[in-house]
Scaffold this motif. Structure first.
Motif, short mmCIF file in Angstrom:
data_model
loop_
_atom_site.label_atom_id
_atom_site.label_comp_id
_atom_site.label_asym_id
_atom_site.label_seq_id
_atom_site.Cartn_x
_atom_site.Cartn_y
_atom_site.Cartn_z
N PRO A 143 27.43 61.13 22.90
CA PRO A 143 26.28 62.58 23.27
C PRO A 143 25.06 61.60 22.19
O PRO A 143 23.46 62.24 22.57
N GLU A 144 25.34 61.90 20.86
CA GLU A 144 24.94 61.81 20.38
C GLU A 144 23.33 61.10 19.40
O GLU A 144 22.00 61.11 19.67
N LEU A 145 24.00 59.82 20.38
CA LEU A 145 22.73 58.54 19.97
C LEU A 145 22.13 58.49 21.57
O LEU A 145 21.02 58.22 21.37
N ARG A 146 22.55 58.97 23.09
CA ARG A 146 21.67 59.23 24.18
C ARG A 146 21.10 60.35 23.92
O ARG A 146 19.41 60.33 24.07
N MET A 147 21.19 61.48 22.86
CA MET A 147 20.12 62.20 22.88
C MET A 147 19.00 62.10 21.98
O MET A 147 18.25 62.17 22.13
N GLN A 148 19.07 61.26 20.38
CA GLN A 148 18.25 60.47 19.33
C GLN A 148 17.47 59.30 20.55
O GLN A 148 16.27 59.26 20.36
N ILE A 149 17.89 58.61 21.69
CA ILE A 149 17.14 58.11 22.69
C ILE A 149 15.48 58.42 23.37
O ILE A 149 15.48 58.40 23.14
N ALA A 150 16.09 59.84 24.05
CA ALA A 150 15.95 60.47 25.15
C ALA A 150 14.59 61.05 24.02
O ALA A 150 13.48 61.07 24.75
#
Length: 465
Positions: free
Chosen positions: A146-153
């Protein structure tokens, strides 16, 4: 520092000799951090060269992070990060010489990055932080951390204008792995064929065939995929690279982008937008992604860290429209995530610290310079004998030779002279007998002097073809 004593000779470009001399002094510690360098004018006068020569050398050092420029003060030495290889990178005078035999192998391959500019210390620092966390001992979330998906978004909103949530994002170990999952989804929904660009990315085309999907080749023009020809296809899915068409480098204009979106809506299908290297445009700002042009558009978006950061960490991502995302959640909940949790969390932390944005800016400057050097060297060596395609963005160019011959013969002659170059025929679905021989040259992992040597050797090789 008032003087730099550099013994220049005529064996190689003077700005390259200046650049290497100063870089070596910095790497060896003889020029310490914050040491003031001579001004461009002073150094030019000391060495008896033009100001443009010293300016070009300083610009390359600046782009690679060896020095910094302070307005109204001058140039100063920056602290040097460790090489990704961990070995001394100093280039000797012997390495700059082009021996008759055996010849050096200059590899103009694509798919690699500049290892010398990789931020190893920052990446190691982030990794060390992540290695202390308890979640590294788990398999991780099936969609990706989730942390990476949030940063990518957040990054996609700022850089590509795409409004999405972390819930619509899927992390995978490479674009092909994501396309594999996507192919399963498409087949379940009754799609049995895709329209693909011709020429286009052969890795995607091969994977679609492996999954039993048919492909319909659609001609690529100087403006990108031919929309009128696409409309004659039976397929309801189109796989495209609109922001930097692979391999021609064409950019699909805004009008055609909206036509493409309308086509997908009318066909009740989808556009697969592969945005593989949008960070590297050298004349204009990145063009808005198809996925950003229309809310709720039928676009499946693909991106990767392989071109902008490091291919070996195997991190790519995909945005699915809501309907497909619901199906993906039902089907793949129990399929273990293939991308490393450690790499995902490290990349998330790297982005959160602001390192990703600064890295992209730095690499854009380095690759812009390399592109300029390669294009200028080719134009000086071959003139009207060649046509250079795609020189405004990306990490490679195409060289179309204005002569009869075959790609295989050109590649064989180049290799005989110590240069590895690559064909473009494999990117075509349909055989084009009247096509001029066209060679693909990547430059991302080559140094400035290797690019110069490589072009000189190509001139020798192809002058005899």
């Amino acid at each position: 520092m008032n003087e730099l004593l550099i013994n220049l000779n005529d064996t190689y470009s003077k700005y390259i000799q200046i650049y290497h001399f100063i870089r070596s002094l910095i790497e060896d510690g003889q020029l310490e951090e914050n040491t003031a360098l001579p001004s461009i004018r002073q150094l030019a006068k000391q060495l008896g060269v033009s100001r443009n020569t010293t300016l070009t050398a300083y610009e390359q050092l600046l782009a690679e992070g060896y020095i910094r420029s302070e307005p109204k003060k001058g140039y100063y030495v920056e602290p040097v990060e460790e090489s990704i290889t961990g070995v001394d990178r100093k280039v000797s005078s012997a390495e700059l010489h082009i021996p008759d035999h055996p010849r050096p192998l200059i590899d103009f391959r694509i798919g690699s990055v500049d290892g010398q500019a990789f931020p190893l210390q920052k990446w190691r620092k982030c990794t060390n932080t992540i290695m202390l966390q308890p979640y590294i001992y788990t398999y991780g979330h099936y969609q990706g951390e989730p942390e990476l998906r949030m940063q990518i978004a957040q990054y996609l909103l700022q850089s590509r204008g795409i409004r999405t949530s972390m819930d619509q994002l899927i992390i995978g170990s490479g674009t092909q792995q994501l396309l594999l999952h996507l192919s399963i989804l498409l087949k379940i929904n009754g799609y049995d064929s895709l329209a693909v660009e011709d020429p286009g990315y052969d890795g995607a085309r091969t994977l679609f065939h492996m999954q039993g999907l048919q492909t319909e080749p659609v001609q690529v023009t100087s403006r990108g995929i031919d929309i009128s020809e696409l409309k004659r296809c039976k397929s309801r899915i189109a796989y495209v690279t609109p922001s930097h068409q692979f391999p021609t480098g064409a950019v699909l204009p805004a009008a055609e982008r909206y036509q493409l979106l309308k086509w997908a809506e009318e066909r009740q299908g989808y556009i697969i937008e592969d945005d593989y290297d949008s960070e590297f445009r050298y004349r204009h700002q990145p063009i808005p992604a198809l996925a950003s042009l229309q809310q709720g558009a039928q676009v499946i978006y693909l991106g990767t860290f392989s071109k902008g950061f490091l291919p070996s960490i195997r991190l790519s991502y995909m945005i699915l429209p809501p309907v497909l995302m619901e199906q993906y959640a039902r089907m793949f909940t129990f399929v273990e995530q293939s991308a490393s949790v450690i790499h995902q969390q490290t990349m998330a932390y790297f982005m959160k610290q602001g390192y990703w944005s600064s890295h992209v800016r730095k690499m854009r400057a380095i690759y812009r310079r390399k592109m300029q050097v390669l294009v200028n060297a080719l134009q000086e060596s071959f003139g009207k004998q060649i046509r250079i395609i795609g020189s405004h963005s990306g990490l490679y160019i195409l060289v179309e030779l204005q002569q009869s011959g075959h790609e295989n013969e050109l590649i064989r002659q180049a290799l005989h002279h110590g240069v590895q170059v690559y064909p473009t025929s494999r990117y075509y679905s349909l055989l084009k007998v009247d096509r001029k021989p066209t060679i693909q040259l990547g430059f991302s992992n080559l140094t400035i002097e290797q690019i110069g040597v490589g072009v000189q050797l190509l001139k020798e090789a192809w002058g005899r073809v």
